[in-house]
Write an enzyme that holds these catalytic residues in place. Structure first.
Site, PDB file in Angstrom:
ATOM      1  N   GLY A 167       0.833  -1.193   0.000  1.00  0.00           N
ATOM      2  CA  GLY A 167       0.000   0.000   0.000  1.00  0.00           C
ATOM      3  C   GLY A 167       0.873   1.251   0.000  1.00  0.00           C
ATOM      4  O   GLY A 167       1.955   1.290  -0.574  1.00  0.00           O
ATOM      5  N   GLY A 168       0.395   2.261   0.711  1.00  0.00           N
ATOM      6  CA  GLY A 168       1.116   3.532   0.767  1.00  0.00           C
ATOM      7  C   GLY A 168       2.486   3.410   1.403  1.00  0.00           C
ATOM      8  O   GLY A 168       3.332   4.286   1.230  1.00  0.00           O
ATOM      9  N   GLY A 401      24.133  10.745 -30.549  1.00  0.00           N
ATOM     10  CA  GLY A 401      23.614  11.437 -29.368  1.00  0.00           C
ATOM     11  C   GLY A 401      24.264  10.930 -28.098  1.00  0.00           C
ATOM     12  O   GLY A 401      24.437  11.678 -27.126  1.00  0.00           O
ATOM     13  N   ALA A 402      24.655   9.652 -28.110  1.00  0.00           N
ATOM     14  CA  ALA A 402      25.245   9.081 -26.904  1.00  0.00           C
ATOM     15  C   ALA A 402      26.553   9.784 -26.563  1.00  0.00           C
ATOM     16  O   ALA A 402      26.891   9.979 -25.395  1.00  0.00           O
ATOM     17  CB  ALA A 402      25.465   7.590 -27.096  1.00  0.00           C
TER      18      ALA A 402
HETATM   19  C1  HXC Z   1      -3.469  -3.836  11.744  1.00  0.00           C
HETATM   20  C2  HXC Z   1      -2.423  -5.726  11.052  1.00  0.00           C
HETATM   21  C3  HXC Z   1      -2.190  -5.160   9.780  1.00  0.00           C
HETATM   22  C4  HXC Z   1      -2.665  -3.833   9.551  1.00  0.00           C
HETATM   23  C5  HXC Z   1      -1.353  -7.131   9.786  1.00  0.00           C
HETATM   24  N1  HXC Z   1      -1.888  -6.945  10.998  1.00  0.00           N
HETATM   25  N2  HXC Z   1      -1.530  -6.055   9.020  1.00  0.00           N
HETATM   26  N3  HXC Z   1      -3.056  -5.064  12.023  1.00  0.00           N
HETATM   27  N4  HXC Z   1      -3.280  -3.215  10.561  1.00  0.00           N
HETATM   28  N5  HXC Z   1      -2.466  -3.219   8.376  1.00  0.00           N
HETATM   29  C6  HXC Z   1      -1.900  -7.896  12.119  1.00  0.00           C
HETATM   30  C7  HXC Z   1      -2.775  -9.094  11.853  1.00  0.00           C
HETATM   31  O1  HXC Z   1      -4.109  -8.800  12.209  1.00  0.00           O
HETATM   32  C8  HXC Z   1      -2.152 -10.110  12.778  1.00  0.00           C
HETATM   33  O2  HXC Z   1      -2.584  -9.848  14.073  1.00  0.00           O
HETATM   34  C9  HXC Z   1      -0.685  -9.780  12.728  1.00  0.00           C
HETATM   35  O3  HXC Z   1      -0.587  -8.434  12.250  1.00  0.00           O
HETATM   36  C10 HXC Z   1       0.099 -10.643  11.768  1.00  0.00           C
HETATM   37  O4  HXC Z   1      -0.579 -10.689  10.521  1.00  0.00           O
HETATM   38  P1  HXC Z   1      -0.789 -12.040   9.705  1.00  0.00           P
HETATM   39  O5  HXC Z   1      -1.777 -11.746   8.641  1.00  0.00           O
HETATM   40  O6  HXC Z   1      -1.067 -13.164  10.637  1.00  0.00           O
HETATM   41  O7  HXC Z   1       0.673 -12.241   9.101  1.00  0.00           O
HETATM   42  P2  HXC Z   1       1.111 -12.785   7.677  1.00  0.00           P
HETATM   43  O8  HXC Z   1       0.339 -14.051   7.368  1.00  0.00           O
HETATM   44  O9  HXC Z   1       2.580 -12.862   7.689  1.00  0.00           O
HETATM   45  O10 HXC Z   1       0.654 -11.695   6.623  1.00  0.00           O
HETATM   46  C11 HXC Z   1       1.243 -10.426   6.625  1.00  0.00           C
HETATM   47  C12 HXC Z   1       0.446  -9.454   5.690  1.00  0.00           C
HETATM   48  C13 HXC Z   1      -1.040  -9.467   6.086  1.00  0.00           C
HETATM   49  C14 HXC Z   1       0.606  -9.922   4.244  1.00  0.00           C
HETATM   50  C15 HXC Z   1       1.092  -8.085   5.820  1.00  0.00           C
HETATM   51  O11 HXC Z   1      -1.168  -9.283   7.503  1.00  0.00           O
HETATM   52  C16 HXC Z   1      -1.826  -8.416   5.396  1.00  0.00           C
HETATM   53  O12 HXC Z   1      -2.220  -8.577   4.243  1.00  0.00           O
HETATM   54  N6  HXC Z   1      -2.095  -7.319   6.113  1.00  0.00           N
HETATM   55  C17 HXC Z   1      -2.909  -6.250   5.597  1.00  0.00           C
HETATM   56  C18 HXC Z   1      -2.195  -5.485   4.551  1.00  0.00           C
HETATM   57  C19 HXC Z   1      -2.936  -4.259   4.165  1.00  0.00           C
HETATM   58  O13 HXC Z   1      -3.941  -4.331   3.424  1.00  0.00           O
HETATM   59  N7  HXC Z   1      -2.517  -3.090   4.701  1.00  0.00           N
HETATM   60  C20 HXC Z   1      -3.143  -1.839   4.478  1.00  0.00           C
HETATM   61  C21 HXC Z   1      -2.518  -1.296   3.196  1.00  0.00           C
HETATM   62  S1  HXC Z   1      -3.246   0.212   2.780  1.00  0.00           S
HETATM   63  P3  HXC Z   1      -2.761 -10.995  15.179  1.00  0.00           P
HETATM   64  O14 HXC Z   1      -3.361 -10.272  16.345  1.00  0.00           O
HETATM   65  O15 HXC Z   1      -3.642 -12.011  14.574  1.00  0.00           O
HETATM   66  O16 HXC Z   1      -1.370 -11.498  15.432  1.00  0.00           O
HETATM   67  C22 HXC Z   1      -2.134   1.309   3.325  1.00  0.00           C
HETATM   68  C23 HXC Z   1      -2.555   2.684   3.054  1.00  0.00           C
HETATM   69  C24 HXC Z   1      -1.467   3.638   3.422  1.00  0.00           C
HETATM   70  O17 HXC Z   1      -1.132   1.011   3.851  1.00  0.00           O
HETATM   71  C25 HXC Z   1      -1.625   4.873   2.625  1.00  0.00           C
HETATM   72  C26 HXC Z   1      -0.586   5.873   2.959  1.00  0.00           C
HETATM   73  C27 HXC Z   1      -0.591   7.011   2.019  1.00  0.00           C
END
Ligand code: HXC
Length: 511
Positions: A167-168, A401-402
């Protein structure tokens, strides 16, 4: 007092996490944030700050799941004896996700690094914006991006991706000078699930944004390592070529290699036949101190080779055409690669040494549609804008040009040299004769013989370094074996160079 000390110790132990956390990270084939910090810094020199920062839990769904420190270690320490700031995200705390306080810690450390003129290294391992914290988290990212932009060109900023970066979250690394990735890490704007639902495309995490893809396809990653350990050693090595900030010089290392050393092997490495390929990295390692060349973007745009080395102990940046790939032509990717590298060198007082063996820009619709004009223009802009010493050596071909683009006199190249076999011309002899003498050849009694005669006449007249030498467009023609000593002497005289631009808010670099 003991009671107070015990309480402090308990708090710090809570912040450090449990053996279960360590195990969960190791199971993924990754090191913990603390282990990464220990590998990055000289032993026993790291000082953690904001250990006891606590997130605001009131808006959380599902109860409290962060802990003291809020999932990121920040602080400062020594890397090869120089002060460096770092932030290491802890994937065992809510997946390393970025909430408000987590972001505040990173921004605070970045701003300190900027104030004190120290490099900043971000070790990323994060699920992105912490979903529970909503807009507070997004605001945190924006503050990090802003700090990245402000620090750009002032202190070296390195991003090291050691797990997910989605993501971001990708844009802070995207704003920094260098990105390192491991085979076990990935970066993407949107994950495979979103790609599938929006684009109906099935792709794995690795194929979408794995370390290897970014190191070889997108060019987003400058370095690829097999694991965390190798990656962090590479980070330390890169830092050894960079100054702490834009007001200091890159680290000088007293040389063991003789500055007057001759390199007779160069006469064998580069074939005289301009159609025969060779590996320009052999030329580089023959010339530079101790044969040590730290290559950047090794797997991407391989027709252009860039990286750091030392000459008589001084750090230099090398930009070289690679005749082994696409005959060393310049294409869009090569332009982008060299442009970025030259701008880094210029920002950090690193002289640029260009080794030319280039038949021209790569022709074709894919290049034109992709914008070779604006990307080639960026390369010109970077060379022209650079005020560091610019040395150049023509190893063989320098066409069209290079020739103009790559550190020529017209772009205020400082000291430029060519080997006696060098060919400097608008184009190759056959192409030139075809355009200039098409009718004469066609109507000749023996067109083939006349064509060959004109080609050899053209080669005799133009395909050599002496026309350029006669006009002062190169400063000397040298024997290949003297390349090291000549470049070192040129470097010494140009190190005191002071060049300025007309004052302006900023130029407008081509897109
Ligand atoms: C809160 C999160 C989290 C998040 C993971 N966790 N991502 N908690 N916010 N973004 C937590 C899970 O709930 C879990 O908690 C623990 O972290 C570990 O995650 P798992 O999924 O069990 O780990 P894994 O299988 O290794 O997968 C990792 C992952 C996946 C691929 C990163 O967690 C995932 O897809 N997360 C979401 C990614 C996402 O969509 N992020 C937002 C992007 S948008 P527990 O309590 O169960 O241990 C963004 C916008 C920003 O970032 C814009 C800025 C300009």
């Amino acid at each position: 007092m003991q009671e107070y000390i015990d309480k402090l110790r308990a708090l710090k132990a809570e912040a450090a996490g449990s053996p279960k956390d360590v195990e969960s990270q190791h199971k993924r084939g990754r090191l913990t944030a603390q282990e990464r910090i220990d590998l990055l810094f000289d032993p026993g020199t790291f000082n953690q700050i904001d250990t006891l920062v606590t997130p605001r839990y009131e808006s959380y769904m599902g109860g409290k799941s962060s802990r003291l420190g809020d999932g990121v270690i920040t602080g400062f320490g020594m890397v090869q004896g120089r002060q460096v700031f770092a932030a290491a995200q802890d994937a065992t705390v809510m997946g390393g996700s970025l909430g408000e306080m987590h972001a505040n810690k990173i921004v605070k450390a970045m701003r300190m690094a900027l104030s004190y003129g120290c490099p900043f290294v971000a070790l990323n391992d994060s699920g992105g914006a912490r979903i529970q914290e909503g807009v507070d988290s997004l605001g945190g990212y924006a503050r990090i991006f802003d700090a990245n932009c402000e620090a750009s060109g002032v202190i070296p900023q390195l991003s090291v991706i050691l797990g997910p970066c989605a993501g971001g979250a990708v844009y802070s690394p995207g704003l920094t000078d260098f990105i390192f990735m491991t085979e076990n890490s990935y970066m993407f704007i949107t994950g495979p699930e979103v790609v599938k639902s929006v684009m109906q495309e099935n792709v794995s995490q690795e194929d979408l944004g794995g370390g290897r893809i970014h190191a070889s396809e997108s060019g987003v990653a400058h370095f690829l390592a097999s694991d965390d350990r190798e990656c962090l050693l590479k980070v330390r090595e890169l830092l050894s070529y960079l100054p702490s900030n834009n007001l200091s010089d890159p680290p000088y290392i007293p040389p063991r290699d003789d500055p007057e050393r001759r390199c007779p092997e160069l006469e064998q490495i580069v074939p005289v036949d301009p159609h025969k390929p060779y590996d320009v990295r052999q030329v580089i390692t023959s010339i530079v101190d101790d044969g040590r060349f730290f290559e950047i973007h090794e797997l991407w745009a391989e027709n252009m080779v860039v990286g750091f080395a030392r000459l008589d102990g001084f750090v230099v940046g090398l930009v070289a055409n690679q005749p082994m790939v696409l005959a060393g032509t310049i294409d869009i990717k090569a332009s982008i690669k060299a442009t970025h590298f030259i701008r880094i060198c210029d920002a950090y007082h690193i002289p640029v040494i260009t080794l030319q063996d280039v038949p021209g820009f790569l022709p074709g619709t894919s290049q034109e549609y992709g914008g070779i004009i604006r990307n080639g223009a960026r390369l010109i802009y970077a060379y022209s804008e650079a005020t560091v010493p610019k040395l150049m050596l023509i190893l063989r071909k320098s066409y069209g040009g290079a020739y103009c683009v790559m550190s020529s006199k017209g772009l205020r190249g400082d000291l430029l040299y060519a080997w006696p076999n060098a060919e400097l011309a608008v184009m190759g002899a056959a192409g030139a004769v075809n355009i200039l003498f098409r009718n004469e050849v066609k109507t000749a009694p023996d067109p083939q013989a006349r064509g060959a005669e004109l080609v050899s006449e053209y080669q005799e007249k133009f395909n050599n370094p002496y026309v350029a030498a006669a006009r002062g467009l190169i400063d000397d023609v040298i024997e290949p074996r003297d390349s090291r000593r000549v470049l070192i002497r040129a470097l010494h005289v140009t190190l005191s160079k002071r060049d300025r631009h007309i004052p302006r808010k900023h130029g407008i670099s081509p897109m």
